[in-house]
Design a protein around this motif. Structure first.
Motif, PDB file in Angstrom:
ATOM      1  N   GLY A  33       6.766  34.657  71.358  1.00  0.00           N
ATOM      2  CA  GLY A  33       7.890  34.708  70.426  1.00  0.00           C
ATOM      3  C   GLY A  33       9.061  33.869  70.884  1.00  0.00           C
ATOM      4  N   PRO A  34      10.201  34.021  70.192  1.00  0.00           N
ATOM      5  CA  PRO A  34      11.398  33.249  70.528  1.00  0.00           C
ATOM      6  C   PRO A  34      11.878  33.519  71.955  1.00  0.00           C
ATOM      7  CG  PRO A  34      11.631  34.273  68.374  1.00  0.00           C
ATOM      8  CD  PRO A  34      10.405  34.859  69.007  1.00  0.00           C
ATOM      9  N   VAL A  35      12.492  32.516  72.563  1.00  0.00           N
ATOM     10  CA  VAL A  35      12.872  32.599  73.973  1.00  0.00           C
ATOM     11  C   VAL A  35      14.213  31.915  74.211  1.00  0.00           C
ATOM     12  CG1 VAL A  35      11.639  30.477  74.581  1.00  0.00           C
ATOM     13  CG2 VAL A  35      12.001  32.222  76.320  1.00  0.00           C
ATOM     14  N   ILE A  36      14.924  32.386  75.229  1.00  0.00           N
ATOM     15  CA  ILE A  36      16.133  31.728  75.740  1.00  0.00           C
ATOM     16  C   ILE A  36      15.867  31.380  77.196  1.00  0.00           C
ATOM     17  CG2 ILE A  36      18.543  32.020  76.425  1.00  0.00           C
ATOM     18  CD1 ILE A  36      18.906  33.870  74.032  1.00  0.00           C
ATOM     19  N   ALA A  37      16.139  30.135  77.563  1.00  0.00           N
ATOM     20  CA  ALA A  37      16.076  29.696  78.955  1.00  0.00           C
ATOM     21  C   ALA A  37      17.466  29.196  79.318  1.00  0.00           C
ATOM     22  CB  ALA A  37      15.033  28.599  79.126  1.00  0.00           C
ATOM     23  N   PRO A  60       0.871  27.874  69.917  1.00  0.00           N
ATOM     24  CA  PRO A  60       1.123  28.707  68.735  1.00  0.00           C
ATOM     25  C   PRO A  60       1.653  30.093  69.130  1.00  0.00           C
ATOM     26  CG  PRO A  60      -1.035  27.668  68.595  1.00  0.00           C
ATOM     27  CD  PRO A  60      -0.513  27.424  69.977  1.00  0.00           C
ATOM     28  N   GLY A  61       2.926  30.308  68.922  1.00  0.00           N
ATOM     29  CA  GLY A  61       3.526  31.612  69.153  1.00  0.00           C
ATOM     30  C   GLY A  61       3.973  31.918  70.566  1.00  0.00           C
ATOM     31  N   PHE A  62       3.858  30.982  71.511  1.00  0.00           N
ATOM     32  CA  PHE A  62       4.235  31.290  72.894  1.00  0.00           C
ATOM     33  C   PHE A  62       4.836  30.082  73.613  1.00  0.00           C
ATOM     34  CE2 PHE A  62       0.209  29.231  73.677  1.00  0.00           C
ATOM     35  CZ  PHE A  62       0.375  28.633  74.915  1.00  0.00           C
ATOM     36  N   PHE A  63       5.497  30.402  74.740  1.00  0.00           N
ATOM     37  CA  PHE A  63       6.019  29.401  75.671  1.00  0.00           C
ATOM     38  C   PHE A  63       5.608  29.820  77.073  1.00  0.00           C
ATOM     39  CE2 PHE A  63       8.960  29.584  72.113  1.00  0.00           C
ATOM     40  CZ  PHE A  63       9.036  28.260  71.755  1.00  0.00           C
ATOM     41  N   ARG A  64       5.439  28.852  77.968  1.00  0.00           N
ATOM     42  CA  ARG A  64       5.222  29.142  79.380  1.00  0.00           C
ATOM     43  C   ARG A  64       6.390  28.519  80.130  1.00  0.00           C
ATOM     44  NH1 ARG A  64       1.303  31.322  81.696  1.00  0.00           N
ATOM     45  NH2 ARG A  64      -0.197  30.840  80.055  1.00  0.00           N
ATOM     46  N   ILE A  65       7.172  29.398  80.751  1.00  0.00           N
ATOM     47  CA  ILE A  65       8.380  28.982  81.463  1.00  0.00           C
ATOM     48  C   ILE A  65       8.370  29.678  82.819  1.00  0.00           C
ATOM     49  CG2 ILE A  65      10.897  28.975  81.470  1.00  0.00           C
ATOM     50  CD1 ILE A  65      10.784  29.078  78.399  1.00  0.00           C
ATOM     51  N   GLY A  66       8.512  28.886  83.868  1.00  0.00           N
ATOM     52  CA  GLY A  66       8.517  29.458  85.213  1.00  0.00           C
ATOM     53  C   GLY A  66       7.238  30.197  85.552  1.00  0.00           C
ATOM     54  N   GLY A  67       6.112  29.735  85.014  1.00  0.00           N
ATOM     55  CA  GLY A  67       4.832  30.351  85.303  1.00  0.00           C
ATOM     56  C   GLY A  67       4.539  31.603  84.497  1.00  0.00           C
ATOM     57  N   GLU A  68       5.452  31.997  83.635  1.00  0.00           N
ATOM     58  CA  GLU A  68       5.286  33.218  82.848  1.00  0.00           C
ATOM     59  C   GLU A  68       5.104  32.879  81.370  1.00  0.00           C
ATOM     60  OE1 GLU A  68       8.002  37.086  81.640  1.00  0.00           O
ATOM     61  OE2 GLU A  68       8.452  35.996  83.465  1.00  0.00           O
ATOM     62  N   PRO A 121      20.694  29.045  82.799  1.00  0.00           N
ATOM     63  CA  PRO A 121      20.907  29.113  84.248  1.00  0.00           C
ATOM     64  C   PRO A 121      20.706  30.523  84.809  1.00  0.00           C
ATOM     65  CG  PRO A 121      22.622  27.806  83.238  1.00  0.00           C
ATOM     66  CD  PRO A 121      21.828  28.417  82.116  1.00  0.00           C
ATOM     67  N   SER A 122      20.956  31.534  83.999  1.00  0.00           N
ATOM     68  CA  SER A 122      20.821  32.924  84.451  1.00  0.00           C
ATOM     69  C   SER A 122      19.388  33.433  84.392  1.00  0.00           C
ATOM     70  CB  SER A 122      21.723  33.825  83.610  1.00  0.00           C
ATOM     71  OG  SER A 122      21.399  33.690  82.236  1.00  0.00           O
ATOM     72  N   GLY A 123      18.477  32.660  83.816  1.00  0.00           N
ATOM     73  CA  GLY A 123      17.085  33.075  83.745  1.00  0.00           C
ATOM     74  C   GLY A 123      16.515  32.929  82.345  1.00  0.00           C
ATOM     75  N   THR A 124      15.312  33.429  82.169  1.00  0.00           N
ATOM     76  CA  THR A 124      14.587  33.307  80.912  1.00  0.00           C
ATOM     77  C   THR A 124      14.372  34.702  80.342  1.00  0.00           C
ATOM     78  OG1 THR A 124      13.479  31.340  81.744  1.00  0.00           O
ATOM     79  CG2 THR A 124      12.462  32.439  79.872  1.00  0.00           C
ATOM     80  N   ARG A 125      14.509  34.815  79.015  1.00  0.00           N
ATOM     81  CA  ARG A 125      14.317  36.121  78.365  1.00  0.00           C
ATOM     82  C   ARG A 125      13.902  35.913  76.913  1.00  0.00           C
ATOM     83  NH1 ARG A 125      19.389  35.086  79.589  1.00  0.00           N
ATOM     84  NH2 ARG A 125      21.007  34.990  78.059  1.00  0.00           N
ATOM     85  N   THR A 126      13.397  36.953  76.314  1.00  0.00           N
ATOM     86  CA  THR A 126      13.042  36.889  74.902  1.00  0.00           C
ATOM     87  C   THR A 126      14.322  36.834  74.076  1.00  0.00           C
ATOM     88  OG1 THR A 126      12.922  39.292  74.724  1.00  0.00           O
ATOM     89  CG2 THR A 126      10.868  38.117  75.219  1.00  0.00           C
ATOM     90  N   TRP A 127      14.163  36.392  72.843  1.00  0.00           N
ATOM     91  CA  TRP A 127      15.304  36.207  71.947  1.00  0.00           C
ATOM     92  C   TRP A 127      14.912  36.730  70.575  1.00  0.00           C
ATOM     93  CZ3 TRP A 127      16.316  31.184  68.981  1.00  0.00           C
ATOM     94  CH2 TRP A 127      17.576  31.195  68.381  1.00  0.00           C
ATOM     95  N   GLY A 128      15.859  37.263  69.834  1.00  0.00           N
ATOM     96  CA  GLY A 128      15.597  37.817  68.517  1.00  0.00           C
ATOM     97  C   GLY A 128      15.662  36.816  67.391  1.00  0.00           C
ATOM     98  N   GLY A 129      15.861  35.539  67.693  1.00  0.00           N
ATOM     99  CA  GLY A 129      15.948  34.522  66.646  1.00  0.00           C
ATOM    100  C   GLY A 129      17.374  34.301  66.181  1.00  0.00           C
ATOM    101  N   PHE A 130      17.524  33.589  65.073  1.00  0.00           N
ATOM    102  CA  PHE A 130      18.837  33.151  64.604  1.00  0.00           C
ATOM    103  C   PHE A 130      19.826  34.288  64.384  1.00  0.00           C
ATOM    104  CE2 PHE A 130      16.515  29.341  62.639  1.00  0.00           C
ATOM    105  CZ  PHE A 130      16.706  28.579  63.775  1.00  0.00           C
ATOM    106  N   GLU A 131      19.354  35.472  64.028  1.00  0.00           N
ATOM    107  CA  GLU A 131      20.258  36.588  63.781  1.00  0.00           C
ATOM    108  C   GLU A 131      20.772  37.205  65.086  1.00  0.00           C
ATOM    109  OE1 GLU A 131      17.079  36.525  62.295  1.00  0.00           O
ATOM    110  OE2 GLU A 131      17.970  35.457  60.607  1.00  0.00           O
ATOM    111  N   ASP A 132      20.120  36.924  66.205  1.00  0.00           N
ATOM    112  CA  ASP A 132      20.477  37.473  67.516  1.00  0.00           C
ATOM    113  C   ASP A 132      21.453  36.522  68.208  1.00  0.00           C
ATOM    114  OD1 ASP A 132      20.477  39.073  69.760  1.00  0.00           O
ATOM    115  OD2 ASP A 132      18.503  38.412  70.455  1.00  0.00           O
ATOM    116  N   ALA A 187      17.371  27.719  73.414  1.00  0.00           N
ATOM    117  CA  ALA A 187      16.924  28.849  72.589  1.00  0.00           C
ATOM    118  C   ALA A 187      15.910  28.279  71.627  1.00  0.00           C
ATOM    119  CB  ALA A 187      18.105  29.472  71.856  1.00  0.00           C
ATOM    120  N   MET A 188      14.695  28.861  71.597  1.00  0.00           N
ATOM    121  CA  MET A 188      13.633  28.254  70.799  1.00  0.00           C
ATOM    122  C   MET A 188      12.844  29.269  70.010  1.00  0.00           C
ATOM    123  SD  MET A 188      11.781  25.386  73.109  1.00  0.00           S
ATOM    124  CE  MET A 188      11.319  26.492  74.421  1.00  0.00           C
TER     125      MET A 188
END
Length: 117
Positions: free
Chosen positions: A31-35, A19-27, A37-48, A113-114
């Protein structure tokens, strides 16, 4: 049965979500996330949209997880990604996670992107 070690390079598989989180690469990422080839980062959702457009040169398909259930993507988002020449597949975030992990292990040019469940 032959087992091979999977090498993911800089991209990391989705290890878990809740609920509300992802675990990617041990981190843990809240909130929303992008994974990608360049790495993983937070995402602002559909408007971003810009972070997704920036991936267009590096990937063939972006899997978009729409949360707990499958939903249609906003038409403007789909149009912008189509214009950039990148494929986009919408599915629930659990399905997107599984699909991403399988194709990532095959060395495919993909991103994810999730929205959280």
């Amino acid at each position: 049965m032959r087992l091979n070690e999977i090498v993911f390079n800089d991209a990391q598989p989705v290890e878990s979500y809740g609920p509300g989180f992802f675990r990617i690469g041990g981190e843990r990422i809240d909130g929303p996330v992008i994974a990608a080839p360049s790495g993983t980062r937070t995402w602002g959702g559909f408007e971003d949209v810009q972070p997704l457009l920036d991936l267009a040169a590096d990937v063939d398909v972006i899997f978009v997880g729409t949360g707990a259930d499958i939903a249609h993507l906003p038409q403007t988002l789909r149009d912008q990604l189509d214009a950039a020449g990148v494929g986009v597949e919408a599915m629930s975030s659990p399905s997107a996670s599984r699909t991403y992990n399988v194709l990532l292990s095959e060395g495919r040019r993909i991103a994810l992107a999730m929205l959280p469940v």
